[in-house]
Design a protein around this motif. Structure first.
Motif, PDB file in Angstrom:
ATOM      1  N   ALA A 219      -6.513   7.302   3.318  1.00  0.00           N
ATOM      2  CA  ALA A 219      -5.687   6.091   3.287  1.00  0.00           C
ATOM      3  C   ALA A 219      -5.289   5.733   1.860  1.00  0.00           C
ATOM      4  CB  ALA A 219      -6.442   4.930   3.931  1.00  0.00           C
ATOM      5  N   VAL A 220      -6.245   5.815   0.947  1.00  0.00           N
ATOM      6  CA  VAL A 220      -5.951   5.517  -0.457  1.00  0.00           C
ATOM      7  C   VAL A 220      -4.934   6.517  -1.009  1.00  0.00           C
ATOM      8  CG1 VAL A 220      -6.921   5.477  -2.794  1.00  0.00           C
ATOM      9  CG2 VAL A 220      -8.148   4.368  -0.911  1.00  0.00           C
TER      10      VAL A 220
ATOM     11  N   ALA B 223      -3.268   3.082  12.115  1.00  0.00           N
ATOM     12  CA  ALA B 223      -3.017   3.282  10.687  1.00  0.00           C
ATOM     13  C   ALA B 223      -1.798   4.172  10.477  1.00  0.00           C
ATOM     14  CB  ALA B 223      -4.247   3.901  10.018  1.00  0.00           C
ATOM     15  N   LEU B 224      -1.666   5.197  11.307  1.00  0.00           N
ATOM     16  CA  LEU B 224      -0.498   6.077  11.220  1.00  0.00           C
ATOM     17  C   LEU B 224       0.778   5.299  11.515  1.00  0.00           C
ATOM     18  CD1 LEU B 224       0.707   8.889  10.875  1.00  0.00           C
ATOM     19  CD2 LEU B 224       0.199   9.339  13.287  1.00  0.00           C
ATOM     20  N   GLY B 225       0.714   4.394  12.491  1.00  0.00           N
ATOM     21  CA  GLY B 225       1.877   3.570  12.813  1.00  0.00           C
ATOM     22  C   GLY B 225       2.268   2.661  11.663  1.00  0.00           C
ATOM     23  N   ILE B 226       1.268   2.044  11.027  1.00  0.00           N
ATOM     24  CA  ILE B 226       1.543   1.192   9.865  1.00  0.00           C
ATOM     25  C   ILE B 226       2.191   2.018   8.759  1.00  0.00           C
ATOM     26  CG2 ILE B 226       0.484  -0.187   8.027  1.00  0.00           C
ATOM     27  CD1 ILE B 226      -1.680  -0.991  10.081  1.00  0.00           C
TER      28      ILE B 226
ATOM     29  N   VAL C   1      -6.063   0.856  -4.846  1.00  0.00           N
ATOM     30  CA  VAL C   1      -7.249  -0.001  -4.931  1.00  0.00           C
ATOM     31  C   VAL C   1      -7.219  -1.069  -3.837  1.00  0.00           C
ATOM     32  CG1 VAL C   1      -8.423  -1.745  -6.339  1.00  0.00           C
ATOM     33  CG2 VAL C   1      -7.643   0.389  -7.387  1.00  0.00           C
ATOM     34  N   LEU C   2      -6.050  -1.640  -3.593  1.00  0.00           N
ATOM     35  CA  LEU C   2      -5.933  -2.670  -2.558  1.00  0.00           C
ATOM     36  C   LEU C   2      -6.213  -2.092  -1.170  1.00  0.00           C
ATOM     37  CD1 LEU C   2      -2.804  -4.666  -3.794  1.00  0.00           C
ATOM     38  CD2 LEU C   2      -5.222  -5.097  -4.240  1.00  0.00           C
ATOM     39  N   THR C   3      -5.770  -0.862  -0.942  1.00  0.00           N
ATOM     40  CA  THR C   3      -6.082  -0.204   0.328  1.00  0.00           C
ATOM     41  C   THR C   3      -7.586   0.002   0.464  1.00  0.00           C
ATOM     42  OG1 THR C   3      -3.941   0.915   0.432  1.00  0.00           O
ATOM     43  CG2 THR C   3      -5.729   1.891   1.697  1.00  0.00           C
TER      44      THR C   3
ATOM     45  N   THR D  92      -1.002  -3.204   2.663  1.00  0.00           N
ATOM     46  CA  THR D  92      -1.957  -2.266   2.067  1.00  0.00           C
ATOM     47  C   THR D  92      -3.383  -2.589   2.520  1.00  0.00           C
ATOM     48  OG1 THR D  92      -2.071  -3.640   0.069  1.00  0.00           O
ATOM     49  CG2 THR D  92      -0.553  -1.775   0.029  1.00  0.00           C
ATOM     50  N   PHE D  93      -3.702  -3.868   2.592  1.00  0.00           N
ATOM     51  CA  PHE D  93      -5.030  -4.274   3.060  1.00  0.00           C
ATOM     52  C   PHE D  93      -5.197  -3.953   4.549  1.00  0.00           C
ATOM     53  CE2 PHE D  93      -4.040  -7.224  -0.448  1.00  0.00           C
ATOM     54  CZ  PHE D  93      -5.102  -6.944  -1.296  1.00  0.00           C
ATOM     55  N   LEU D  94      -4.157  -4.248   5.313  1.00  0.00           N
ATOM     56  CA  LEU D  94      -4.199  -3.980   6.753  1.00  0.00           C
ATOM     57  C   LEU D  94      -4.338  -2.484   7.011  1.00  0.00           C
ATOM     58  CD1 LEU D  94      -3.952  -5.575   9.417  1.00  0.00           C
ATOM     59  CD2 LEU D  94      -1.509  -5.038   9.399  1.00  0.00           C
ATOM     60  N   PHE D  95      -3.637  -1.694   6.231  1.00  0.00           N
ATOM     61  CA  PHE D  95      -3.685  -0.238   6.366  1.00  0.00           C
ATOM     62  C   PHE D  95      -5.091   0.284   6.085  1.00  0.00           C
ATOM     63  CE2 PHE D  95      -2.705   4.008   4.300  1.00  0.00           C
ATOM     64  CZ  PHE D  95      -2.451   4.671   5.493  1.00  0.00           C
ATOM     65  N   GLY D  96      -5.700  -0.219   5.016  1.00  0.00           N
ATOM     66  CA  GLY D  96      -7.056   0.208   4.688  1.00  0.00           C
ATOM     67  C   GLY D  96      -8.045  -0.149   5.781  1.00  0.00           C
TER      68      GLY D  96
END
Length: 279
Positions: free
Chosen positions: A46-47, A110-113, A24-26, A146-150
């Motif tokens: 991502a989720v 995103a893949l790097g994160i 959910v955070l993502t 998680t937020f940054l990834f989303g």
């Protein structure tokens, strides 16, 4: 042990509430970045990757923590015999593979994160948990990311930056409080967590200070013009809950960290309100 009991144990290893919450955070990160519905495939990947990675991290953490859990959490799946240590390890590998497959569908950042986070999840218990503050900082980063990834999944990582930073500070406080709660088992296992190294009260004071910084910084999206006044209206109660949680932690760490978790979700919801109002 029958199949149903083992299946239940495997499900418990994933901490369903925590893994769903991470997903959910993502999603919120993608939503705040404005791409949750415009880029549905990327958001879903991502989720899903977050769910698999978080579940894998929970499972492998229980594998490495199995001796400590015999003291701190004897009701968990491995200590009570529902899942064998080898079974938990194999299960975590399968979950990690699921996270890798989904993360590979996302943009390079995103893949790097995801790659950094997977390494952090695998190494946390074995290498960082027993280092004063280091394990807390790693978990704080993972929580905020998680937020940054989303946001990165939909191509706008900067949009999730402030939320990620505030979440990391709040998570750092919660992790310190949890270490105070688990101090007996950690000391028995020979871990040198922050409360053991500097004392429970000093650790709680440090955690409270981090939370005060997060609360003080919470108006930043409004001050930058990213969100309007409705964001402030929504974030104020969240700030109040988190400050109350920090205060409560000195008397009852268990209640304090539960209240802090509630405040963190309320703060994330405030960002959703801010985004909707700004649309």
């Amino acid at each position: 042990m029958n199949v149903a009991a083992t299946a239940k144990g495997l499900l418990e290893l994933t901490r369903p509430a925590n893994t769903v919450a991470a997903g959910v955070l993502t999603f919120i990160g993608a939503f705040v970045a404005g791409g949750a519905f415009d880029q549905q495939a990327a958001t879903a990947a991502a989720v899903g990757a977050t769910w698999f990675a978080t579940a894998a991290g929970m499972a492998i953490n229980d594998y490495f923590d199995r001796e400590v859990d015999r003291i701190n959490n004897p009701e968990r799946a491995i200590p009570r015999g529902a899942v064998s240590p080898r079974g938990a390890l194999a299960f975590s590998v399968v979950l990690f593979l699921g996270a890798v497959v989904l993360a590979a569908l996302l943009p390079p950042l995103a893949l790097g994160i995801a790659a950094v986070n997977l390494v952090g999840l695998v190494t946390y218990t074995q290498y960082f948990k027993g280092l004063p503050g280091a394990g807390n900082a790693l978990v704080a980063y993972l929580g905020g990311s998680t937020f940054l990834f989303g946001a990165a999944a939909v191509g706008d990582p900067l949009a999730g930056g402030v939320l990620a930073a505030l979440a990391a500070l709040s998570t750092l406080t919660r992790e310190i409080v949890k270490d105070v709660e688990d101090i007996e088992g950690d000391r028995e296992e020979g871990l040198n967590t922050l409360p053991i190294a500097i004392g429970e009260r000093r650790a709680l004071l440090l955690g409270a200070a981090m939370l005060v910084v997060a609360v003080a910084a919470s108006p930043v999206p409004y001050l930058l013009g990213t969100f309007g006044v409705w964001y402030l209206v929504a974030v104020a109660p969240a700030d109040a809950v988190m400050l109350a949680a920090a205060y409560r932690s000195f008397d009852d760490p268990s209640a304090g960290q539960r209240l802090l978790k509630l405040g963190m979700f309320a703060a994330a919801f405030a960002f959703v309100v801010g985004r909707v109002a700004a649309a």
